[in-house]
Design an enzyme around this catalytic site. Structure first.
Site, PDB file in Angstrom:
ATOM      1  N   TYR A  86       0.867  -1.176   0.000  1.00  0.00           N
ATOM      2  CA  TYR A  86       0.000   0.000   0.000  1.00  0.00           C
ATOM      3  C   TYR A  86       0.900   1.221   0.000  1.00  0.00           C
ATOM      4  O   TYR A  86       2.082   1.119  -0.334  1.00  0.00           O
ATOM      5  CB  TYR A  86      -0.905  -0.115   1.253  1.00  0.00           C
ATOM      6  CG  TYR A  86      -2.071   0.800   1.321  1.00  0.00           C
ATOM      7  CD1 TYR A  86      -3.016   0.854   0.305  1.00  0.00           C
ATOM      8  CD2 TYR A  86      -2.256   1.625   2.434  1.00  0.00           C
ATOM      9  CE1 TYR A  86      -4.107   1.705   0.386  1.00  0.00           C
ATOM     10  CE2 TYR A  86      -3.349   2.472   2.524  1.00  0.00           C
ATOM     11  CZ  TYR A  86      -4.271   2.510   1.494  1.00  0.00           C
ATOM     12  OH  TYR A  86      -5.340   3.352   1.584  1.00  0.00           O
ATOM     13  N   ARG A 134      -5.891  10.545 -10.824  1.00  0.00           N
ATOM     14  CA  ARG A 134      -5.231  11.195  -9.678  1.00  0.00           C
ATOM     15  C   ARG A 134      -4.772  10.108  -8.711  1.00  0.00           C
ATOM     16  O   ARG A 134      -5.409   9.849  -7.694  1.00  0.00           O
ATOM     17  CB  ARG A 134      -6.207  12.174  -8.998  1.00  0.00           C
ATOM     18  CG  ARG A 134      -5.556  13.205  -8.119  1.00  0.00           C
ATOM     19  CD  ARG A 134      -6.031  13.096  -6.672  1.00  0.00           C
ATOM     20  NE  ARG A 134      -5.652  11.870  -6.048  1.00  0.00           N
ATOM     21  CZ  ARG A 134      -6.312  11.254  -5.077  1.00  0.00           C
ATOM     22  NH1 ARG A 134      -7.416  11.738  -4.622  1.00  0.00           N
ATOM     23  NH2 ARG A 134      -5.879  10.122  -4.532  1.00  0.00           N
ATOM     24  N   LYS A 187      -5.812  -1.913  -2.768  1.00  0.00           N
ATOM     25  CA  LYS A 187      -6.955  -1.660  -1.869  1.00  0.00           C
ATOM     26  C   LYS A 187      -7.707  -2.959  -1.604  1.00  0.00           C
ATOM     27  O   LYS A 187      -8.122  -3.231  -0.477  1.00  0.00           O
ATOM     28  CB  LYS A 187      -7.917  -0.644  -2.501  1.00  0.00           C
ATOM     29  CG  LYS A 187      -7.345   0.747  -2.655  1.00  0.00           C
ATOM     30  CD  LYS A 187      -7.699   1.628  -1.485  1.00  0.00           C
ATOM     31  CE  LYS A 187      -6.957   2.950  -1.575  1.00  0.00           C
ATOM     32  NZ  LYS A 187      -7.143   3.820  -0.421  1.00  0.00           N
ATOM     33  N   GLU A 221     -12.136   5.167  -6.621  1.00  0.00           N
ATOM     34  CA  GLU A 221     -10.822   5.422  -6.026  1.00  0.00           C
ATOM     35  C   GLU A 221      -9.940   6.214  -6.981  1.00  0.00           C
ATOM     36  O   GLU A 221      -9.802   5.847  -8.160  1.00  0.00           O
ATOM     37  CB  GLU A 221     -10.163   4.062  -5.730  1.00  0.00           C
ATOM     38  CG  GLU A 221      -8.963   4.131  -4.838  1.00  0.00           C
ATOM     39  CD  GLU A 221      -9.310   4.493  -3.408  1.00  0.00           C
ATOM     40  OE1 GLU A 221     -10.190   3.867  -2.817  1.00  0.00           O
ATOM     41  OE2 GLU A 221      -8.666   5.425  -2.875  1.00  0.00           O
ATOM     42  N   ASP A 222      -9.353   7.268  -6.469  1.00  0.00           N
ATOM     43  CA  ASP A 222      -8.340   8.035  -7.214  1.00  0.00           C
ATOM     44  C   ASP A 222      -8.811   8.537  -8.583  1.00  0.00           C
ATOM     45  O   ASP A 222      -8.066   8.508  -9.562  1.00  0.00           O
ATOM     46  CB  ASP A 222      -7.033   7.241  -7.315  1.00  0.00           C
ATOM     47  CG  ASP A 222      -6.293   7.237  -5.972  1.00  0.00           C
ATOM     48  OD1 ASP A 222      -6.870   7.722  -4.981  1.00  0.00           O
ATOM     49  OD2 ASP A 222      -5.147   6.764  -5.909  1.00  0.00           O
ATOM     50  N   ASP A 281     -14.012   6.611  -1.844  1.00  0.00           N
ATOM     51  CA  ASP A 281     -13.122   6.447  -0.696  1.00  0.00           C
ATOM     52  C   ASP A 281     -12.347   7.726  -0.386  1.00  0.00           C
ATOM     53  O   ASP A 281     -12.117   8.054   0.781  1.00  0.00           O
ATOM     54  CB  ASP A 281     -12.156   5.303  -1.010  1.00  0.00           C
ATOM     55  CG  ASP A 281     -11.317   4.913   0.185  1.00  0.00           C
ATOM     56  OD1 ASP A 281     -11.875   4.888   1.298  1.00  0.00           O
ATOM     57  OD2 ASP A 281     -10.123   4.629   0.005  1.00  0.00           O
ATOM     58  N   ASP A 282     -11.945   8.445  -1.416  1.00  0.00           N
ATOM     59  CA  ASP A 282     -11.144   9.663  -1.186  1.00  0.00           C
ATOM     60  C   ASP A 282     -11.979  10.744  -0.500  1.00  0.00           C
ATOM     61  O   ASP A 282     -11.475  11.505   0.306  1.00  0.00           O
ATOM     62  CB  ASP A 282     -10.596  10.183  -2.517  1.00  0.00           C
ATOM     63  CG  ASP A 282      -9.740   9.128  -3.195  1.00  0.00           C
ATOM     64  OD1 ASP A 282      -8.720   8.750  -2.615  1.00  0.00           O
ATOM     65  OD2 ASP A 282     -10.128   8.656  -4.279  1.00  0.00           O
ATOM     66  N   ASN A 312      -0.390  11.728   0.314  1.00  0.00           N
ATOM     67  CA  ASN A 312       0.387  10.527   0.007  1.00  0.00           C
ATOM     68  C   ASN A 312       1.052  10.679  -1.359  1.00  0.00           C
ATOM     69  O   ASN A 312       0.568  11.445  -2.179  1.00  0.00           O
ATOM     70  CB  ASN A 312      -0.543   9.300  -0.039  1.00  0.00           C
ATOM     71  CG  ASN A 312      -1.166   9.006   1.298  1.00  0.00           C
ATOM     72  OD1 ASN A 312      -0.529   9.123   2.329  1.00  0.00           O
ATOM     73  ND2 ASN A 312      -2.437   8.628   1.275  1.00  0.00           N
TER      74      ASN A 312
HETATM   75  P1  NAD Z   1      -7.720  16.748  -5.167  1.00  0.00           P
HETATM   76  O1  NAD Z   1      -6.988  16.911  -6.433  1.00  0.00           O
HETATM   77  O2  NAD Z   1      -9.186  16.532  -5.212  1.00  0.00           O
HETATM   78  O3  NAD Z   1      -7.459  18.041  -4.237  1.00  0.00           O
HETATM   79  C1  NAD Z   1      -6.245  18.687  -4.107  1.00  0.00           C
HETATM   80  C2  NAD Z   1      -6.504  20.090  -3.601  1.00  0.00           C
HETATM   81  O4  NAD Z   1      -5.264  20.678  -3.268  1.00  0.00           O
HETATM   82  C3  NAD Z   1      -7.189  21.003  -4.596  1.00  0.00           C
HETATM   83  O5  NAD Z   1      -8.134  21.782  -3.931  1.00  0.00           O
HETATM   84  C4  NAD Z   1      -6.058  21.922  -5.065  1.00  0.00           C
HETATM   85  O6  NAD Z   1      -6.526  23.201  -5.411  1.00  0.00           O
HETATM   86  C5  NAD Z   1      -5.214  21.981  -3.827  1.00  0.00           C
HETATM   87  N1  NAD Z   1      -3.820  22.328  -4.100  1.00  0.00           N
HETATM   88  C6  NAD Z   1      -3.018  21.858  -5.058  1.00  0.00           C
HETATM   89  N2  NAD Z   1      -1.815  22.445  -4.972  1.00  0.00           N
HETATM   90  C7  NAD Z   1      -1.862  23.275  -3.926  1.00  0.00           C
HETATM   91  C8  NAD Z   1      -0.943  24.159  -3.328  1.00  0.00           C
HETATM   92  N3  NAD Z   1       0.299  24.264  -3.792  1.00  0.00           N
HETATM   93  N4  NAD Z   1      -1.340  24.878  -2.261  1.00  0.00           N
HETATM   94  C9  NAD Z   1      -2.585  24.762  -1.791  1.00  0.00           C
HETATM   95  N5  NAD Z   1      -3.505  23.925  -2.302  1.00  0.00           N
HETATM   96  C10 NAD Z   1      -3.134  23.206  -3.361  1.00  0.00           C
HETATM   97  O7  NAD Z   1      -7.007  15.570  -4.409  1.00  0.00           O
HETATM   98  P2  NAD Z   1      -7.534  14.764  -3.114  1.00  0.00           P
HETATM   99  O8  NAD Z   1      -8.263  13.562  -3.542  1.00  0.00           O
HETATM  100  O9  NAD Z   1      -8.200  15.681  -2.181  1.00  0.00           O
HETATM  101  O10 NAD Z   1      -6.145  14.249  -2.540  1.00  0.00           O
HETATM  102  C11 NAD Z   1      -5.172  15.151  -2.090  1.00  0.00           C
HETATM  103  C12 NAD Z   1      -4.081  14.405  -1.352  1.00  0.00           C
HETATM  104  O11 NAD Z   1      -4.648  13.750  -0.235  1.00  0.00           O
HETATM  105  C13 NAD Z   1      -3.371  13.326  -2.172  1.00  0.00           C
HETATM  106  O12 NAD Z   1      -1.998  13.374  -1.913  1.00  0.00           O
HETATM  107  C14 NAD Z   1      -3.932  12.043  -1.638  1.00  0.00           C
HETATM  108  O13 NAD Z   1      -2.987  10.983  -1.688  1.00  0.00           O
HETATM  109  C15 NAD Z   1      -4.206  12.419  -0.210  1.00  0.00           C
HETATM  110  N6  NAD Z   1      -5.233  11.557   0.376  1.00  0.00           N
HETATM  111  C16 NAD Z   1      -4.922  10.920   1.524  1.00  0.00           C
HETATM  112  C17 NAD Z   1      -5.831  10.067   2.090  1.00  0.00           C
HETATM  113  C18 NAD Z   1      -5.515   9.360   3.376  1.00  0.00           C
HETATM  114  O14 NAD Z   1      -6.179   8.385   3.712  1.00  0.00           O
HETATM  115  N7  NAD Z   1      -4.560   9.803   4.117  1.00  0.00           N
HETATM  116  C19 NAD Z   1      -7.069   9.859   1.480  1.00  0.00           C
HETATM  117  C20 NAD Z   1      -7.369  10.556   0.313  1.00  0.00           C
HETATM  118  C21 NAD Z   1      -6.440  11.410  -0.233  1.00  0.00           C
END
Ligand code: NAD
Length: 591
Positions: free
Chosen positions: A139, A192, A210, A282-283, A305-306, A447
């Site tokens: 993972y 993504r 997953k 997912e993603d 999931d996200d 991540n």
């Molecule tokens: P997303 O693309 O939907 O959202 C990203 C957001 O970040 C957008 O609003 C974008 O405008 C903003 N952004 C991008 N660059 C930026 C910057 N330099 N400064 C400020 N804001 C900025 O993506 P997401 O699905 O929300 O995922 C985002 C991150 O969260 C990924 O790295 C993903 O791996 C992680 N994530 C972690 C978990 C977990 O379980 N820990 C779960 C889901 C997502």
């Protein structure tokens, strides 16, 4: 049975049913193949009872050296294995020793994937028994690297690839999958992948990973899990120019054509598997993720999931943190860096929980929550240009471009990173948050590890050990002034396996937000004073199966309350029922 087994021993490929083939008329080579027919058409065929070599090569039933004398006799294995017998425990010990020899995490990942292809039960035994050690391999973070290099390391398909070429034939494609009783599908379009962007068809590593967790952590049977990657092209130039890329070499399709393909997929899923197959999105990139969720959550058993799984895991961590900080959720002020799927999903579930705990309306609850995106603080004056899912979070405030300025203006008690951009919680940002909080809650959720907003060491050092910290990808414990802090992993892997089990075992037909809240509460309830004392706001992963059983029971309870569960009568003890439903990787005896 006897004649069937003998037929199997003759081996597939020998019997040729194709009338066009001339097998039998040519020259036999030493392998029993007919060299004269190499270029001719034959019919591939297989049988259902495996024995001999085909049993050893069937990952579902293969036990390697753990076949007993009697099994070797009955199933035509004599001579195919060295004489020694090795128990499953000994086999597991040997493979763990081998895996630990590899330096590179990707080598460990490949060793695990090879094992899964050889011996499925041994793979799951390793994963269940060594979950904390192997989770970062199968993972995040290693799965991210695996996806980036998926074309180069690709050996055997581990899931279904549905590309634009399959348009109009998706139902047939689903029927090609070798398992018929599917309970959980994880699907991505690869746009993504973690915080790594568009990896196209190579995103397949994510559904595969997953679903391995669905089994290892949640006990859903592996044969009931189906990984799917929808390939609509990629906008990743590097991949398009990579000779080993495994996907369609074209730019992504968008708009109606994209949604038509997804619609065909979702209809085919329901047609083929019925109402009670759980679909986990997912993603997907956020411009599609929210729309797909809105569209299918009312017609299918589906969740994202996200957006939702992440929200539940973060809410659980926050509820557990309250035992350290005191007060209620409504006493806190939340600031997110990143206003996408994860950020707005978490924000909404926090607001929902606040309305449950206090007399606040949803609107009032939302006012305690602020988001910063790539253009700065989300505020009312930006309303016109904001994407739909950000609008509820646009509050009245002067604009701020930089996170540091937003932190100083909003004075959050909780800082959450969901931007996918690493190193954005700088020393100044964290010092500012800690300057007005005795116990700042800092969650760096992006991540893989390279995209984490800060490291555990930075969070603890820059707050002089006062931070309550957790991250999306794992970090090692940190020792500061003689005290050791163990950072928790705030990752949706805590939620979705148990959540899925609860949905499946209750025969639920829809996912409701209240079920997510139930999952979050169940996870928070598993956090003890002892965990909190070590700095953990999540229980350790090593007890994940017990945790998953509690989450599954809470989710199922809610499904019954809401009238969404179809398994009747309702089992009296849902925790015991969840445990009894769980797949065990221990070898079975063959008659
Ligand atoms: P997303 O693309 O939907 O959202 C990203 C957001 O970040 C957008 O609003 C974008 O405008 C903003 N952004 C991008 N660059 C930026 C910057 N330099 N400064 C400020 N804001 C900025 O993506 P997401 O699905 O929300 O995922 C985002 C991150 O969260 C990924 O790295 C993903 O791996 C992680 N994530 C972690 C978990 C977990 O379980 N820990 C779960 C889901 C997502």
């Amino acid at each position: 049975m006897e004649s069937q087994l003998k037929e199997v021993r003759n081996g597939p490929g020998v019997l040729d049913l194709d009338p066009k083939s001339t097998v039998g008329g040519g020259v036999q080579d030493i392998y029993g193949e007919d060299t004269a027919t190499q270029n001719q058409i034959i019919t591939p065929w297989s049988v259902t009872v495996a024995s001999g070599c085909s049993l050893l090569r069937d990952p579902t039933y293969n036990k390697g050296l753990a076949f007993t004398e009697k099994e070797r006799e009955t199933h035509y294995l004599r001579g195919l294995l060295p004489p020694v017998f090795a128990s499953q425990d000994l086999q597991a010990k040997k493979i763990m020793n081998n895996i630990r020899q590899y330096q590179a995490p990707l080598q460990k990942y490949m060793a695990m994937m090879d094992l899964e292809e050889r011996n499925e039960r041994l793979f799951y035994k390793l994963l269940v028994d060594h979950v904390e050690e192997l989770l970062p391999i199968v993972y995040t973070p290693t799965v991210g690297e695996a996806c980036q290099k998926y074309g180069s390391i690709f050996r055997r398909p581990q899931g279904l690839y549905i590309s634009l070429k399959e348009k109009g034939k998706i139902l047939e494609v689903l029927k090609n999958w070798y398992e018929k009783n599917i309970e959980v599908i994880v699907v991505t379009d690869g746009e993504r992948i973690l915080g790594l962007g568009d990896l196209g068809c190579q995103g397949m590593g994510i559904p595969v990973g997953k679903l391995a967790l669905y089994t290892a952590l949640g006990g859903v049977h592996p044969s009931a899990c189906l990984p799917v990657t929808i390939d609509v092209g990629t906008n990743n130039e590097e991949l398009l120019n990579d000779e080993f890329y495994i996907g369609l070499r074209q730019k992504r399709i968008t708009g109606q054509e994209y949604y038509d393909l997804l619609d065909e997929f979702m209809s085919a899923v329901k047609q083929n598997y019925g109402e009670k197959v759980l679909v986990q999105f997912e993603d997907f990139a956020n411009h599609n993720a929210f729309e797909l969720l809105a569209k299918y959550r009312t017609t299918h058993l589906a969740f994202n999931d996200d957006i939702q799984g992440t929200a539940a895991v973060v809410l659980a961590g926050l509820v557990a943190s309250l035992k350290v900080t005191g007060g209620t959720l409504a006493d806190h002020t939340f600031l997110f860096l990143g206003a996408g799927e994860a950020g707005t999903g978490i924000a909404e579930l926090i607001a929902l929980e606040m309305t449950k705990q206090s007399k606040k309306t949803l609107e009032e609850a939302r006012e305690k929550i602020w988001l910063v995106d790539s253009r700065g603080l989300v505020v009312k004056s930006r309303m016109e240009s904001l994407q739909q899912f950000k609008k509820p979070w646009a509050h009245e405030h002067e604009p701020h471009k930089e996170l540091l300025d937003a932190v100083k203006a909003i004075k959050p008690t909780v800082l959450i990173g969901t931007s996918g951009v690493g190193k954005t919680f700088t020393k100044e940002v964290i010092e500012a948050v800690s300057s007005f909080n005795e116990k700042p809650i800092i969650l760096a959720l992006s991540n893989p590890t390279s995209q984490s907003e800060c490291t555990a060491e930075e969070a603890y050092t820059w707050t002089q050990g006062r931070a309550i910290f957790a991250s999306g990808s794992p970090f090692d414990p940190v020792t500061l002034n003689g005290k050791t802090f163990t950072p928790g992993q705030s990752n949706n892997a805590y939620i979705f396996p148990g959540f899925g089990l609860g949905v499946v075992m209750s025969g639920s037909i829809r996912v409701h937000d209240q079920m997510m809240l139930a999952a979050a509460e169940a996870l928070a309830n598993q956090v003890t004073e002892e965990h909190l004392g070590k700095g953990l706001i999540y229980p350790p992963f090593r007890s994940i199966r017990k945790i998953s059983a509690h989450i599954a029971a809470a989710v199922a309870t809610k499904a019954y309350e809401l009238g969404l569960a179809t398994r009747l009568p309702r089992p009296a003890n849902l925790i015991a029922f969840a445990e009894s439903c769980m797949y065990s990787p221990v070898y079975r005896s063959y008659r």
